[in-house]
Design an enzyme around this catalytic site. Structure first.
Site, short mmCIF file in Angstrom:
data_model
loop_
_atom_site.label_atom_id
_atom_site.label_comp_id
_atom_site.label_asym_id
_atom_site.label_seq_id
_atom_site.Cartn_x
_atom_site.Cartn_y
_atom_site.Cartn_z
N CYS A 224 61.02 43.43 35.92
CA CYS A 224 60.69 43.36 34.51
C CYS A 224 61.11 44.61 33.72
CB CYS A 224 59.18 43.14 34.34
SG CYS A 224 58.59 41.61 35.09
N HIS A 303 61.93 55.83 39.82
CA HIS A 303 62.07 54.85 40.89
C HIS A 303 61.28 55.33 42.10
CE1 HIS A 303 63.68 51.70 43.32
NE2 HIS A 303 64.66 51.39 42.48
N HIS A 387 54.11 54.20 17.47
CA HIS A 387 54.01 52.83 17.99
C HIS A 387 54.30 52.83 19.49
CE1 HIS A 387 54.09 51.62 13.78
NE2 HIS A 387 55.21 52.30 13.65
N HIS A 391 54.93 46.97 28.43
CA HIS A 391 55.34 45.69 29.02
C HIS A 391 54.14 44.76 29.19
CE1 HIS A 391 56.80 42.63 31.63
NE2 HIS A 391 56.23 43.11 32.71
N HIS A 420 49.49 37.13 24.68
CA HIS A 420 48.73 35.95 24.26
C HIS A 420 49.65 34.85 23.73
CE1 HIS A 420 46.28 33.51 21.45
NE2 HIS A 420 45.32 33.69 22.33
N ASN A 424 54.09 36.45 29.84
CA ASN A 424 54.93 37.49 30.42
C ASN A 424 56.38 36.99 30.41
OD1 ASN A 424 56.32 39.33 31.97
ND2 ASN A 424 54.90 39.30 33.70
#
Length: 496
Positions: A224, A303, A387, A391, A420, A424
């Site tokens: 993702c 990573h 802001h 994810h 919502h 995802n």
């Protein structure tokens, strides 16, 4: 007459203003230091007068050769400096796929299909509990193949979904920008779990008849957080190819990834992942600065794949019955926290004001030398960004980041509402969140945006953007028909 006692400063002075004054002093230390120096030099020049200044200049006895050499050195140094500076990368525009209403999966539909597909009642109840606590709403969408009973995850159906979400986003981007397909110099596509031959990048080149010398890249299996990896790759390519623009596509194709077994760790993706895609136009052309929305400031990638636990925490494999699925480890949140800690430790010195960095350093010294039990100082990242786009991988991820970074409800509003409304959507979720902020009319010139993505491997990636102009509230896009209803209250448990 007796003198009035001094006021009690601890009660009469608002300490928050003292702290603000301290922060302003530290953050602008160089400016405050240079002002008296400039004033002193100016007063000295006024005191000496023009005749004495001319006399000092003549006393230096500089000839034409010295002057020319000095000018040449200055021009040479300035040229080297400006040529070695990284080229600015601008985000000209972006577009997000808006799923059609006929792909909607209300809770009742999802659970009805689950019961018809899965005969194991325990698995059905488990998925119902996940859905109740997921933070998803009634309008999330699945691709047409997943509406069949049982789902129909063929290669043809998967390609159909890819063409629907990717082409729709690109068409919207072309409409917004007036971009001609022949003007695209670089193409980067990321999709983790669907990697056909020819690739998705080749599919786009074929559809839009892009140039034969286009630099195209197709990233797969990167989870993702691959959206920010694509941005990083495009940025590096734009550094070495002047006068270019790059098209970045972030998506996840859901059709081939339905899990038909009963392994609980593999059932979670069925409940959380939904349709989505984003198309982003980047440019390094100076003339695009005037129409660009944002400028890319930093990309920081972390990573943790060297650690076996982190490597296997999001893992594609077969269960005992031979069904392929994505297994999510129970250690996922702990590993995500470690990856986030490493990432913010790297990005902190790049973005935090000097006052926060100094407080962090002094607290660290105090813990080492004075009191090891002293509570560590957590830098206030709210001072670095207006802001945040976290994810929208799940409710637990957003909750943990809000708690650990001490964020307000408004800071995580875009992430919660995106989860919502759209679920995802993997790597594209960050762009739905950014579009939410714009649709609320909150993006102003100079605002800084922090995007945070998590992905398999395990990775945590961050991107920092600076707004180039006040963004007008968009009249179209994924939020256009429902933004007036948001934010909505999301209960801890939705009883089904």
């Amino acid at each position: 007459m007796p003198r009035a006692p001094l006021p009690e400063f601890s009660s009469s002075v608002r300490l928050k203003y003292v702290k603000l004054g301290y922060q302003h002093l530290v953050d602008n230390f160089v400016t405050f230091l240079s002002i008296p120096v400039m004033v002193a030099v100016g007063l000295e020049l006024v005191r000496r007068g023009p005749q004495e200044i001319v006399g000092l200049w003549r006393a230096l006895e500089l000839d034409v050769i010295h002057i020319l050499c000095s000018v040449f050195v200055i021009i040479f140094v300035a040229t080297v400096y400006f040529m070695s500076r990284p080229r600015p990368v601008y985000l000209v525009e972006y577009a997000c796929f808006k799923p059609p209403s006929n792909c909607r999966v209300p809770f009742s539909t999802f659970m009805e299909h689950t019961r018809l597909i899965n005969s194991d009642e325990k698995s059905v109840q488990f998925q119902m509990r996940i859905l109740e606590r997921s933070g998803l709403g009634e309008e999330t969408c699945l691709p047409p193949a997943n509406h069949y009973i049982p789902p129909h995850p063929t290669m043809e159906a998967s390609r159909a979904e890819a063409q629907l979400v990717i082409f729709s986003a690109i068409d919207d981007l072309i409409r917004k920008t007036g971009l001609k397909p022949k003007d695209i110099d670089i193409l980067v596509v990321n999709c983790s779990l669907f990697s056909p031959t020819p690739s998705l990048s080749a599919m786009i080149i074929n559809k839009y008849k892009l140039r034969s010398n286009i630099r195209s890249f197709n990233l797969s299996g990167m989870g993702c957080s691959a959206g920010l990896i694509s941005i990083d790759l495009a940025r590096d390519l734009l550094q070495v190819h002047p006068g270019s623009n790059a098209l970045v596509i972030s998506t996840e194709i859901i059709t081939p990834n339905f899990y038909a077994g009963n392994q609980r760790a593999m059932l979670l993706p069925n409940c959380l992942f939904r349709m989505g895609a984003a198309a982003i136009l980047l440019s390094n052309r100076r003339r695009d600065a005037g129409r660009a929305k944002y400028r890319l400031v930093h990309v920081v990638r972390t990573h943790k794949g060297a650690d076996d636990r982190a490597y296997r925490c999001v893992y594609e494999e077969e269960d005992a019955e031979g069904h392929t699925g994505i297994s999510l480890s129970k250690d996922l949140m702990a590993i995500a926290g470690e990856a986030l800690k490493s990432n913010i430790t790297t990005i902190g010195p790049l973005v935090l004001p000097m006052s926060e960095q100094l407080l962090f350093f002094l607290t660290l010294v105090a813990r080492k030398l004075i009191n090891p039990k002293r509570k560590p100082y957590i830098p206030d990242f709210k001072k670095a960004f207006e802001h945040l786009c976290i994810h929208a991988g799940g409710r637990a991820v957003i909750d943990e980041l809000q708690k650990n970074l001490e964020l307000s409800a408004e800071h995580v509003e875009a992430s919660r509402m995106t989860l919502h409304r759209f679920g995802n959507t993997s790597s594209s979720s960050l762009w739905y969140e950014l579009n939410y902020i714009e649709s609320k009319g909150r993006m102003r010139r100079g605002d800084r945006v922090w995007q945070i993505g998590f992905g398999s491997g395990f990775k945590c990636n961050s991107a920092v953007w600076k707004c180039m102009r006040t963004v007008k509230t968009p009249i179209d896009g994924p939020w256009s028909e429902c933004i007036h209803r948001y934010p909505v209250h999301i209960p801890e448990v939705v009883k089904l």
